[in-house]
Design a protein around this motif. Sequence first.
Motif, PDB file in Angstrom:
ATOM      1  N   MET A 299      -4.331   3.420  14.670  1.00 44.74           N
ATOM      2  CA  MET A 299      -3.305   3.446  13.631  1.00 44.74           C
ATOM      3  C   MET A 299      -3.963   3.514  12.260  1.00 44.74           C
ATOM      4  O   MET A 299      -5.157   3.223  12.095  1.00 44.74           O
ATOM      5  CB  MET A 299      -2.419   2.201  13.734  1.00 44.74           C
ATOM      6  N   ILE A 300      -3.194   3.939  11.286  1.00 43.80           N
ATOM      7  CA  ILE A 300      -3.648   3.960   9.899  1.00 43.80           C
ATOM      8  C   ILE A 300      -3.544   2.543   9.333  1.00 43.80           C
ATOM      9  O   ILE A 300      -2.553   1.849   9.552  1.00 43.80           O
ATOM     10  CB  ILE A 300      -2.798   4.937   9.070  1.00 43.80           C
ATOM     11  N   VAL A 301      -4.580   2.113   8.618  1.00 44.40           N
ATOM     12  CA  VAL A 301      -4.607   0.768   8.043  1.00 44.40           C
ATOM     13  C   VAL A 301      -4.740   0.900   6.531  1.00 44.40           C
ATOM     14  O   VAL A 301      -5.768   1.353   6.024  1.00 44.40           O
ATOM     15  CB  VAL A 301      -5.756  -0.074   8.620  1.00 44.40           C
ATOM     16  N   GLY A 302      -3.688   0.520   5.824  1.00 43.25           N
ATOM     17  CA  GLY A 302      -3.667   0.693   4.382  1.00 43.25           C
ATOM     18  C   GLY A 302      -3.889  -0.607   3.632  1.00 43.25           C
ATOM     19  O   GLY A 302      -3.516  -1.691   4.099  1.00 43.25           O
ATOM     20  N   ALA A 303      -4.503  -0.486   2.462  1.00 43.94           N
ATOM     21  CA  ALA A 303      -4.612  -1.614   1.536  1.00 43.94           C
ATOM     22  C   ALA A 303      -3.389  -1.620   0.630  1.00 43.94           C
ATOM     23  O   ALA A 303      -2.743  -0.596   0.422  1.00 43.94           O
ATOM     24  CB  ALA A 303      -5.891  -1.503   0.707  1.00 43.94           C
ATOM     25  N   GLN A 304      -3.074  -2.776   0.109  1.00 43.92           N
ATOM     26  CA  GLN A 304      -1.948  -2.885  -0.801  1.00 43.92           C
ATOM     27  C   GLN A 304      -2.399  -2.723  -2.246  1.00 43.92           C
ATOM     28  O   GLN A 304      -3.581  -2.808  -2.556  1.00 43.92           O
ATOM     29  CB  GLN A 304      -1.245  -4.233  -0.597  1.00 43.92           C
ATOM     30  N   MET A 305      -1.438  -2.445  -3.106  1.00 46.16           N
ATOM     31  CA  MET A 305      -1.720  -2.205  -4.524  1.00 46.16           C
ATOM     32  C   MET A 305      -1.221  -3.365  -5.362  1.00 46.16           C
ATOM     33  O   MET A 305      -0.067  -3.775  -5.260  1.00 46.16           O
ATOM     34  CB  MET A 305      -1.050  -0.905  -4.971  1.00 46.16           C
ATOM     35  N   LEU A 306      -2.110  -3.895  -6.191  1.00 45.76           N
ATOM     36  CA  LEU A 306      -1.737  -4.858  -7.217  1.00 45.76           C
ATOM     37  C   LEU A 306      -1.782  -4.143  -8.558  1.00 45.76           C
ATOM     38  O   LEU A 306      -2.526  -3.168  -8.735  1.00 45.76           O
ATOM     39  CB  LEU A 306      -2.667  -6.071  -7.212  1.00 45.76           C
ATOM     40  N   ASN A 307      -0.992  -4.600  -9.509  1.00 45.59           N
ATOM     41  CA  ASN A 307      -0.880  -3.905 -10.793  1.00 45.59           C
ATOM     42  C   ASN A 307      -2.063  -4.237 -11.701  1.00 45.59           C
ATOM     43  O   ASN A 307      -2.363  -5.416 -11.931  1.00 45.59           O
ATOM     44  CB  ASN A 307       0.433  -4.269 -11.488  1.00 45.59           C
ATOM     45  N   SER A 405       0.395  -1.884   6.394  1.00 52.00           N
ATOM     46  CA  SER A 405      -0.043  -2.199   5.038  1.00 52.00           C
ATOM     47  C   SER A 405      -0.493  -3.649   5.058  1.00 52.00           C
ATOM     48  O   SER A 405       0.325  -4.566   5.120  1.00 52.00           O
ATOM     49  CB  SER A 405       1.113  -1.985   4.051  1.00 52.00           C
ATOM     50  N   LEU A 406      -1.798  -3.862   5.018  1.00 49.68           N
ATOM     51  CA  LEU A 406      -2.392  -5.159   5.368  1.00 49.68           C
ATOM     52  C   LEU A 406      -2.457  -6.084   4.150  1.00 49.68           C
ATOM     53  O   LEU A 406      -3.199  -5.816   3.196  1.00 49.68           O
ATOM     54  CB  LEU A 406      -3.799  -4.948   5.934  1.00 49.68           C
ATOM     55  N   PRO A 407      -1.702  -7.179   4.159  1.00 55.13           N
ATOM     56  CA  PRO A 407      -1.829  -8.150   3.063  1.00 55.13           C
ATOM     57  C   PRO A 407      -3.244  -8.722   3.016  1.00 55.13           C
ATOM     58  O   PRO A 407      -3.923  -8.831   4.032  1.00 55.13           O
ATOM     59  CB  PRO A 407      -0.811  -9.234   3.436  1.00 55.13           C
ATOM     60  N   GLY A 408      -3.671  -9.066   1.819  1.00 55.29           N
ATOM     61  CA  GLY A 408      -5.008  -9.614   1.653  1.00 55.29           C
ATOM     62  C   GLY A 408      -6.085  -8.562   1.511  1.00 55.29           C
ATOM     63  O   GLY A 408      -7.237  -8.885   1.215  1.00 55.29           O
ATOM     64  N   ALA A 409      -5.730  -7.303   1.743  1.00 57.20           N
ATOM     65  CA  ALA A 409      -6.629  -6.181   1.463  1.00 57.20           C
ATOM     66  C   ALA A 409      -5.974  -5.399   0.327  1.00 57.20           C
ATOM     67  O   ALA A 409      -4.982  -4.709   0.546  1.00 57.20           O
ATOM     68  CB  ALA A 409      -6.810  -5.304   2.697  1.00 57.20           C
ATOM     69  N   GLY A 410      -6.472  -5.553  -0.873  1.00 58.86           N
ATOM     70  CA  GLY A 410      -5.796  -4.948  -2.016  1.00 58.86           C
ATOM     71  C   GLY A 410      -6.756  -4.487  -3.087  1.00 58.86           C
ATOM     72  O   GLY A 410      -7.897  -4.956  -3.179  1.00 58.86           O
ATOM     73  N   VAL A 411      -6.271  -3.553  -3.894  1.00 63.44           N
ATOM     74  CA  VAL A 411      -6.992  -3.091  -5.080  1.00 63.44           C
ATOM     75  C   VAL A 411      -6.014  -3.119  -6.253  1.00 63.44           C
ATOM     76  O   VAL A 411      -4.802  -3.076  -6.072  1.00 63.44           O
ATOM     77  CB  VAL A 411      -7.552  -1.664  -4.918  1.00 63.44           C
ATOM     78  N   TRP A 412      -6.560  -3.165  -7.447  1.00 66.98           N
ATOM     79  CA  TRP A 412      -5.735  -3.108  -8.646  1.00 66.98           C
ATOM     80  C   TRP A 412      -5.693  -1.662  -9.146  1.00 66.98           C
ATOM     81  O   TRP A 412      -6.727  -1.036  -9.364  1.00 66.98           O
ATOM     82  CB  TRP A 412      -6.293  -4.022  -9.723  1.00 66.98           C
ATOM     83  N   HIS A 413      -4.483  -1.144  -9.317  1.00 66.33           N
ATOM     84  CA  HIS A 413      -4.270   0.246  -9.727  1.00 66.33           C
ATOM     85  C   HIS A 413      -3.307   0.245 -10.912  1.00 66.33           C
ATOM     86  O   HIS A 413      -2.455  -0.638 -11.028  1.00 66.33           O
ATOM     87  CB  HIS A 413      -3.686   1.037  -8.551  1.00 66.33           C
ATOM     88  N   ALA A 414      -3.417   1.269 -11.763  1.00 66.21           N
ATOM     89  CA  ALA A 414      -2.549   1.363 -12.934  1.00 66.21           C
ATOM     90  C   ALA A 414      -1.081   1.217 -12.544  1.00 66.21           C
ATOM     91  O   ALA A 414      -0.603   1.859 -11.613  1.00 66.21           O
ATOM     92  CB  ALA A 414      -2.773   2.693 -13.642  1.00 66.21           C
ATOM     93  N   ASP A 415      -0.368   0.373 -13.268  1.00 66.27           N
ATOM     94  CA  ASP A 415       1.032   0.071 -12.971  1.00 66.27           C
ATOM     95  C   ASP A 415       1.876   1.337 -12.988  1.00 66.27           C
ATOM     96  O   ASP A 415       1.868   2.089 -13.973  1.00 66.27           O
ATOM     97  CB  ASP A 415       1.605  -0.894 -14.006  1.00 66.27           C
ATOM     98  N   PHE A 416       2.622   1.572 -11.923  1.00 66.75           N
ATOM     99  CA  PHE A 416       3.494   2.742 -11.879  1.00 66.75           C
ATOM    100  C   PHE A 416       4.622   2.645 -12.899  1.00 66.75           C
ATOM    101  O   PHE A 416       5.089   3.639 -13.431  1.00 66.75           O
ATOM    102  CB  PHE A 416       4.092   2.909 -10.480  1.00 66.75           C
TER     103      PHE A 416
END
Length: 638
Positions: A299-307, A405-416
């Motif tokens: 399966m695809i395993v995605g990280a979540q996005m923080l602002n 979309s795996l909690p605890g795996a995240g990066v900070w990306h420009a706020d949409f």
Amino acid sequence: MLRTSDSTDRAATPATEEHPDRQADRTPARLLAQRGLFFGPSALVPEDLYSRVERGAARRERDRVTLAPGSLVNTNTYFGRFHATYWQRWTDIGEVEVSAVASGTGRLRLMASDTNKVWRIVAAVDVREGEATTVRLVGPVDRFVDGGGMWLEIATEIDELTVSDVRWTVAAARAVPPTDIAITTHNRVDDCLNTLQALARDPEALERIRTVHVADQGSDPIESRERFGDIAAALGERLKYVRQPNLGGSGGFARGMLHSTDGAPDEHADVLLMDDDVLLEPELLVRLTAFAASTRHTMIVGAQMLNLLHPGHLHISAEYADPEVLLMGLKMPGALRDEYLLGTDELGLPTNQERRVDTEYNGWWSCLIPAPVIRAIGYPLPLFLQWDDIEYGYRARAHGFPTVSLPGAGVWHADFGWKDGDEWQRYFTIRNGLIMAALHSGFSIRRITGRLAQLVSHQLVAMQYGMTATLLQAVEDFLDGPGVLSDGSAGALARVREIRKAYPETVMHPMSESGGEFHERAVVRAANEPGSETLTFLKRAVYHLAGRSVHRSGSVPAGDAHWWHVSLFERAIVTDMSEQGFRVRTRDKQLAVQLARRAVHLLRRFVREAPALPARYRAELPRLTSRENWERLYDQKG
């Protein structure tokens, strides 16, 4: 001195005292699922996303924490939790083991929660004053199907305690496949270099990575900077850097995916797609690769996005799209959206994604795609940007590959939320959304034309003539069929930028150009939302055609720039959503009528021609997403 009961002591004893039989029975192959971190990768992010000092005082460092006497620290936080509900749902692990090096005097508890945030103690161990020793706590992963997680609670009374090198490990289901990182960049030199530098500075996380592949599509190459040489030397043979003309995000990511699946299948690698303009948490390399190596099915395993501008906020924890109304990023029921992770709920408990919520796709700010998925479904559509990650996720689902979309795996990306919708990217939002609808929906002509008519109507009364022209061009190009993607969409980018030059309200002006006029215009805030959008639109349209208005001129804050409010003005000075400048919208009856007539003719054409397009786009999908097509695009672009 802290003490525990005999039963608790037996459940979690220091490693040096572990019973020999238990050591012999332990599965020898352990997989590091996540590291216990107490501080972020940068002082720009809140340390409370990793650990909380609930009582007393503590010195938090990246991989260790030192508690003063009478203190309590816990890791029931976004990055500190082991999100057990996702592990029980998608893997076959039976337990998780937490090991740590402790010195001083105090107590460690392994805590757990259920779907309603009710906590329980799973295991505990006392540490008595002496040399640093390794302690282990074991928690069964057996009561978390619908929700819940685990975390550490560390406490002291009269003495100091230091805990470091926390490791959460699980039984290895299989070897971790080789993984490549694929980064695409376009004139974000410093951002991309910062991301590469963050990778280089965490060698333990980088051990999970075979290659860091960078596709540079900009006119200002990152290799031109002196810092690039130092980073390249630190990454060594792992770094693979290529220059190519701009084919958008899909073109950059596809280049990395082609690299990861080059050669025979046994030489392929999973690929971790990553934006260049993120503040990277290197820990996600550990968590994504470990989870992907443990799942029951591929399966695809995605990280979540923080602002990035608001680093304590989670963008969204699980999402879906509705392409027939051109909407993406819709919140799955029960998911968190723009949630303040440092806050508490009405019971005073920390904000966490306690209940498991499954997603339908994951954004490519950071997302791990296993090699078997690529072999089965191909590469991205050459959409340039917008909807490419969504289309790929839905295509994978149709082939039996879900996404988490795996909690605890995240990066900070420009706020949409700080990106203005009236930009050239809007062309790709509309055109690619229609392509997505043709490929992955029932393609209701009535529903789609209704949505297009609504968008045009609202934009015209809000004096967004350039955005209307952008939308109409996107629809026309969609109707031309799959051939519009033959050049990788590079031609569309140039075309839409040229179109928008004719519309002055599409230009954002910096405050240095505001002069006295901006300050002399009163700020007019929006009232309540209309009770009936249809009646409100008809009233606004009559006013425009009759040359009437409620306000001749005024300033409108970005958050109040709704169509039903801006349409009250003859001339509106609207703050850009980025808060970096302003746009000037001026009523032009003749232009509005001209665009409206064009829209009517185009929608009639859509009703006639669009029903045949899903079959055409679906027939071309295998060719457009093939390795051969992408190699052709790279060759023809030099």
